[in-house]
Motif scaffolding. Structure first.
Motif, mmCIF file in Angstrom:
data_model
loop_
_atom_site.group_PDB
_atom_site.id
_atom_site.type_symbol
_atom_site.label_atom_id
_atom_site.label_comp_id
_atom_site.label_asym_id
_atom_site.label_seq_id
_atom_site.Cartn_x
_atom_site.Cartn_y
_atom_site.Cartn_z
ATOM 1 N N LEU A 277 0.931 -1.194 -0.097
ATOM 2 C CA LEU A 277 -0.075 0.032 -0.036
ATOM 3 C C LEU A 277 0.980 1.208 0.226
ATOM 4 O O LEU A 277 1.983 1.204 0.296
ATOM 5 C CB LEU A 277 -0.971 0.038 1.299
ATOM 6 N N LYS A 278 0.331 2.336 -0.442
ATOM 7 C CA LYS A 278 1.272 3.580 -0.601
ATOM 8 C C LYS A 278 1.923 3.984 0.596
ATOM 9 O O LYS A 278 0.885 4.289 1.715
ATOM 10 C CB LYS A 278 0.272 4.846 -1.272
ATOM 11 N N GLY A 279 3.109 4.157 0.696
ATOM 12 C CA GLY A 279 3.786 4.438 1.667
ATOM 13 C C GLY A 279 3.783 3.428 2.931
ATOM 14 O O GLY A 279 4.389 3.954 3.988
ATOM 15 N N SER A 280 3.605 2.428 2.791
ATOM 16 C CA SER A 280 3.790 1.408 3.848
ATOM 17 C C SER A 280 4.726 0.738 4.066
ATOM 18 O O SER A 280 5.362 0.284 5.154
ATOM 19 C CB SER A 280 2.298 0.538 3.839
ATOM 20 N N SER A 281 5.523 0.485 2.919
ATOM 21 C CA SER A 281 6.723 -0.400 2.682
ATOM 22 C C SER A 281 7.491 -0.093 1.368
ATOM 23 O O SER A 281 6.806 0.425 0.360
ATOM 24 C CB SER A 281 6.395 -1.994 2.952
ATOM 25 N N GLU A 282 8.669 -0.427 1.567
ATOM 26 C CA GLU A 282 9.508 -0.168 0.165
ATOM 27 C C GLU A 282 10.023 -1.591 -0.328
ATOM 28 O O GLU A 282 10.027 -2.379 0.279
ATOM 29 C CB GLU A 282 10.749 0.597 0.618
ATOM 30 N N GLY A 283 10.103 -1.694 -1.866
ATOM 31 C CA GLY A 283 10.915 -2.805 -2.336
ATOM 32 C C GLY A 283 9.756 -3.755 -2.744
ATOM 33 O O GLY A 283 10.105 -4.827 -3.287
ATOM 34 N N ALA A 284 8.448 -3.464 -2.784
ATOM 35 C CA ALA A 284 7.319 -4.364 -3.031
ATOM 36 C C ALA A 284 6.703 -3.634 -3.993
ATOM 37 O O ALA A 284 6.503 -2.315 -4.322
ATOM 38 C CB ALA A 284 6.397 -4.791 -1.888
ATOM 39 N N ARG A 285 5.735 -4.493 -4.879
ATOM 40 C CA ARG A 285 4.743 -3.925 -6.146
ATOM 41 C C ARG A 285 3.724 -3.014 -4.920
ATOM 42 O O ARG A 285 3.081 -3.402 -4.492
ATOM 43 C CB ARG A 285 4.389 -5.098 -6.853
ATOM 44 N N GLU A 286 3.382 -2.172 -6.085
ATOM 45 C CA GLU A 286 2.448 -1.047 -5.271
ATOM 46 C C GLU A 286 1.168 -1.571 -5.666
ATOM 47 O O GLU A 286 0.906 -2.077 -6.805
ATOM 48 C CB GLU A 286 2.909 0.244 -5.654
ATOM 49 N N CYS A 287 0.347 -1.382 -4.606
ATOM 50 C CA CYS A 287 -1.336 -1.868 -5.094
ATOM 51 C C CYS A 287 -1.680 -0.805 -5.646
ATOM 52 O O CYS A 287 -1.392 0.302 -5.675
ATOM 53 C CB CYS A 287 -2.054 -2.027 -3.646
ATOM 54 N N ASP A 288 -2.305 -1.189 -7.027
ATOM 55 C CA ASP A 288 -2.758 -0.555 -8.026
ATOM 56 C C ASP A 288 -4.530 -0.420 -7.960
ATOM 57 O O ASP A 288 -4.874 0.224 -8.853
ATOM 58 C CB ASP A 288 -2.403 -0.932 -9.393
ATOM 59 N N GLY A 289 -5.012 -0.992 -7.022
ATOM 60 C CA GLY A 289 -6.408 -0.549 -6.995
ATOM 61 C C GLY A 289 -7.286 -1.587 -7.457
ATOM 62 O O GLY A 289 -8.529 -1.774 -7.134
ATOM 63 N N SER A 290 -6.781 -2.477 -8.316
ATOM 64 C CA SER A 290 -7.440 -3.684 -8.958
ATOM 65 C C SER A 290 -7.419 -4.898 -8.167
ATOM 66 O O SER A 290 -8.206 -5.729 -8.377
ATOM 67 C CB SER A 290 -6.587 -4.204 -10.359
ATOM 68 N N GLU A 291 -7.047 -4.914 -6.736
ATOM 69 C CA GLU A 291 -7.386 -6.057 -6.114
ATOM 70 C C GLU A 291 -8.517 -5.990 -5.549
ATOM 71 O O GLU A 291 -9.304 -5.470 -5.260
ATOM 72 C CB GLU A 291 -6.525 -5.845 -4.650
ATOM 73 N N ASP A 292 -9.138 -7.520 -5.518
ATOM 74 C CA ASP A 292 -10.513 -7.871 -5.505
ATOM 75 C C ASP A 292 -10.456 -8.620 -4.183
ATOM 76 O O ASP A 292 -10.235 -9.796 -4.151
ATOM 77 C CB ASP A 292 -11.191 -8.290 -6.555
ATOM 78 N N ILE A 293 -11.027 -8.049 -3.193
ATOM 79 C CA ILE A 293 -10.948 -9.086 -1.825
ATOM 80 C C ILE A 293 -11.916 -9.900 -2.089
ATOM 81 O O ILE A 293 -12.056 -11.111 -1.162
ATOM 82 C CB ILE A 293 -11.340 -7.828 -0.391
ATOM 83 N N ARG A 294 -13.017 -9.806 -2.761
ATOM 84 C CA ARG A 294 -14.314 -10.957 -2.892
ATOM 85 C C ARG A 294 -13.583 -12.068 -3.449
ATOM 86 O O ARG A 294 -14.176 -13.170 -3.433
ATOM 87 C CB ARG A 294 -15.495 -10.226 -3.883
ATOM 88 N N ALA A 295 -12.565 -12.058 -4.247
ATOM 89 C CA ALA A 295 -11.794 -13.066 -4.852
ATOM 90 C C ALA A 295 -11.049 -13.950 -3.906
ATOM 91 O O ALA A 295 -10.642 -15.119 -4.044
ATOM 92 C CB ALA A 295 -11.059 -12.962 -6.234
#
Length: 763
Positions: A277-295
């Motif tokens: 998530l934005k600003g939470s950690s470094e070195g990882a792929r940034e969440c782009d908003g396409s993540e679907d928690i229902r899946a």
């Protein structure tokens, strides 16, 4: 908890116009961290997670109540700390120790009591179990309570091991080896989920024989453990499964923006979608908003197995109802009202409400609710995996002994359909009793047969019971049967033989009497005192026949008759023989010059002597029957397994007086006949009398020890034999020689021959 707070804040009937705020802290399952947070609650702190603006720092200082940790150790530590400030705690824990019950703790679920678990073990007949526990307050106190209840139920524990996940691995390996080597097939585990995972992983390295696991609520409903197939068939109590309406939708509405507000949700989001998530950690792929928690398919999105979750839901509502009771009336609440934790504590004792999903929430004076649990069974599904199945229920509000009920079949260890056995020793069948093996628990015992004369008619009898005197155990020694009654039956072979001899003797006596009567005028009959001879034959006939009174079932009259008839007839018989002996002596004296001895012992004197001797015996018998007559009685002492029905002597003095009098007359007769045996006469009757009385005395002298030592019906047989033998001796020795001369040597039946004037061969 957040879902419950949101529901409460949106309701108009509960705290209308009031918005609840909350703070969430992680104790990390560590007591120091839990105590630290407790002090922060008491002193005031910044909110850790809050989506409202109601909780300022000043407001946070007045924490009215706490939803407690799921760990009993942490809960007790926090309650001890907050109790100093009067802050109540509503616990989601279901493990606690009654010795440390604190008045500031309220439990939304009770611990599955030791009573319920011990009853479950007892219900299925397991008396030999193993036990493992976490080396924590939960494990130690829970197991101690269970073992105490198990002892009352007669359940024995082969081993009781404890461990904790932070202890050296060697301790865990030792516990696993104890389980593998044990003979108990049932194991009760009071272990929290973290410790249980370590134990199951260790056992999976070298799986033990199939075992029946009895799980505590802390791990029996843990989905992660369903991968351990060696636990198939495990059973245990769990919090009833429920559905919280609206919770799934609430969880699935989680957005990245909401997740960023809480480190807990941030960690969950990033681990679930492998992004940052934005600003939470470094070195990882940034969440782009396409993540679907229902899946997602994980415990977060699975709301079908809500068991522990419901307790937080109920705890939150309980506190809300307590606050409502303090600041609200029937229609509205006072937003400016000031209240203290003590007021919340008092109101918590009174709350009584039902949640939307039908759960009743209330507390007793100790802060305990009614305990209701499902009995969970790990059953193999169609795919070969394990699933939770509810097979029974436990309700502490039901009458004692009826709290536990079954609703469907249980699948046991290894997929068995029959209840496995776990006993140290097999049950002792009826006819045996248990004896504890030295140095082992009471459930380990040997089965030894009941002692002679004792029975046990129940399985696992501790003692055998002695049968009543007239009863005796059967072959299996599980019931008492009437003892067989023993006496000389008419259809016994021995009775038949004795009866034949008795009738034969009487017949011979009658035949001899007939021969004598037919030849009553012959010299040999007249020379031997025919009157006494006929009386003697009559008495001998009675002697033979009186032996029949000894055969058959003893009765009152037969007992009195057999001894008196025997005594009187034998005295009559011996009196006649004694009279004949005296006649011989007097006859010899009469042949001497100047002797007139025969005038002193003529026929009248002979009759009088016989009558006198017999009357004395009659008098003895009358006294015997009057004072203490012989009566039938059951002899229970001679044989342990049978009853001897015999005639008691009544007065032993009377019995031996009768025999003694017969013996006295017999001895007197023998002495007189012995003196007369060599008197000069061609046919000296004294010789035959001497020989007959010698046999007679020998028989009755040998009778005494034989009578005393013979058991049961043989005592009667010995007495009959003595009667017959002595009677036959008199018949054969006194009368048969005369009958032989009369029948086969008529030439010797002359007066000249008897006077010795005709030479002949002596007999």
């Amino acid at each position: 908890m957040e879902f419950a707070i949101q529901e409460i804040n949106n309701r108009t009937d509960l705290l209308p116009g009031i918005t609840l705020g909350y703070q969430i802290h992680d104790s990390c399952s560590a007591v120091p961290m839990a105590v630290k947070v407790a002090f922060e609650f008491a002193n005031g702190m910044d909110p850790f997670f809050n989506d409202t603006d109601c909780c300022s720092k000043s407001a946070a200082a007045a924490v009215p109540a706490l939803v407690g940790d799921s760990s009993s150790t942490s809960s007790i530590s926090v309650a001890t700390t907050l109790g100093l400030f009067g802050i109540p705690q509503v616990n989601v824990a279901f493990e606690f120790d009654q010795n440390f019950q604190i008045s500031f703790i309220f439990y939304t679920e009770l611990q599955v009591s030791h009573y319920a678990t011990s009853k479950l073990v007892k219900h299925f007949g397991w008396t030999w179990i193993g036990a493992v526990r976490s080396d924590t307050d939960y494990g130690n106190y829970g197991m101690a309570s269970f073992l105490k209840a198990a002892q009352v139920e007669g359940i024995c524990v082969e081993y009781s091991e404890s461990y904790y996940r932070t202890q050296p691995r060697s301790k865990l390996e030792r516990v696993a080896n104890v389980i593998r080597r044990s003979t108990a097939r049932v194991i009760v585990a009071f272990v929290n989920s973290g410790d249980m995972r370590f134990l199951l992983e260790e056992l999976a390295r070298q799986p033990p024989p199939p075992m029946q696991w009895i799980g505590s609520e802390a791990w029996i409903i843990e989905p992660e453990f369903l991968r351990f197939n060696m636990c198939a068939g495990a059973i245990g109590f769990g919090v009833p499964r429920s559905v919280i309406p609206g919770l799934r939708e609430f969880l699935l509405d989680l957005s990245p923006t909401q997740a960023l507000k809480s480190p807990l949700l941030t960690e969950f989001w990033e681990s679930s979608f492998s992004c940052s998530l934005k600003g939470s950690s470094e070195g990882a792929r940034e969440c782009d908003g396409s993540e679907d928690i229902r899946a997602l398919q994980n415990p977060y999105t699975d709301t079908s197995q809500l068991r522990i979750t419901i307790m937080s839901y109920k705890a939150t509502y309980a506190i809300a109802h307590a606050i409502h009771g303090v600041i609200c009336n029937d229609t509205q609440c006072d937003k400016s009202a000031k209240f203290t934790p003590w007021q919340i504590l008092d109101q918590l004792k009174r709350v009584n409400f039902t949640t939307k999903n039908g759960f009743q929430v209330s507390f007793d004076s100790s802060g305990d609710p009614v305990a209701v649990y499902d009995l969970i069974n790990w059953q193999v599904n169609k795919d070969g995996g394990l699933d939770f199945m509810t097979v029974g229920h436990y309700d502490s509000s039901r009458p004692r002994g009826q709290e536990f009920s079954m609703s469907r079949a249980i699948s046991w260890m290894g997929g068995q359909t029959e209840v496995p056995r776990s006993v140290c020793s097999e049950s002792c069948p009826p006819g045996t009793r248990k004896t504890v093996q030295k140095g082992k628990p009471v459930c380990c015992y040997d089965c030894i047969p009941c002692a002679e004369g004792e029975i046990s008619n129940k399985t696992d009898s501790l003692n055998c019971v002695r049968c009543p005197p007239e009863l005796w155990p059967n072959t299996q020694r599980d019931s008492c049967l009437p003892k067989p009654v023993e006496f000389l039956f008419w259809d016994d072979t021995l009775s038949i033989i004795l009866t034949v001899f008795s009738i034969t003797g009487a017949f011979i006596s009658v035949c001899v009497a007939a021969v004598f009567y037919k030849h009553r005028t012959s010299p040999i009959v007249r020379a031997n005192n025919s009157e006494l001879s006929f009386l003697l034959l009559f008495s001998l006939t009675l002697c033979f026949l009186c032996s029949l009174t000894f055969i058959g079932r003893p009765s009152k009259w037969s007992c009195m008759l057999r001894h008196t008839v025997f005594g009187i007839t034998f005295v009559l018989c011996i009196s006649c023989v004694l009279g004949k002996t005296i006649v011989v002596l007097m006859a010899f004296r009469a042949t001497l010059p100047g002797s007139n001895a025969m005038k002193w012992f003529g026929p009248p004197q002979q009759r009088l002597s016989v009558l006198t001797f017999t009357f004395i015996q009659v008098l003895i018998c009358v006294l015997w029957l009057t004072i203490s007559p012989p009566l039938p009685f059951k002899n229970l002492k001679h044989y342990k397994d049978s009853i001897i029905l015999e005639c008691g002597l009544g007065s032993a003095i009377g019995f031996w007086a009768v025999l003694g009098y017969i013996g006295f007359l017999s001895l007197l007769c023998f002495i007189l006949a012995f003196f007369a045996r060599k008197l000069p006469d061609k046919f000296n009757e004294a010789k035959f009398i001497t020989f007959s009385m010698l046999i007679f005395c020998a028989v009755w002298i040998s009778f005494i020890p034989a009578y005393v030592s013979s058991p049961g019906k043989f005592t009667v047989a010995v007495e009959i034999f003595a009667i017959l033998a002595s009677s036959f001796s008199l018949v054969f020795c006194i009368f048969i020689p005369k009958c032989f001369i009369i029948m086969f040597r008529p030439e010797q039946n002359t007066k000249k021959h008897l006077m010795g004037k005709v030479p002949s061969k002596s007999l």
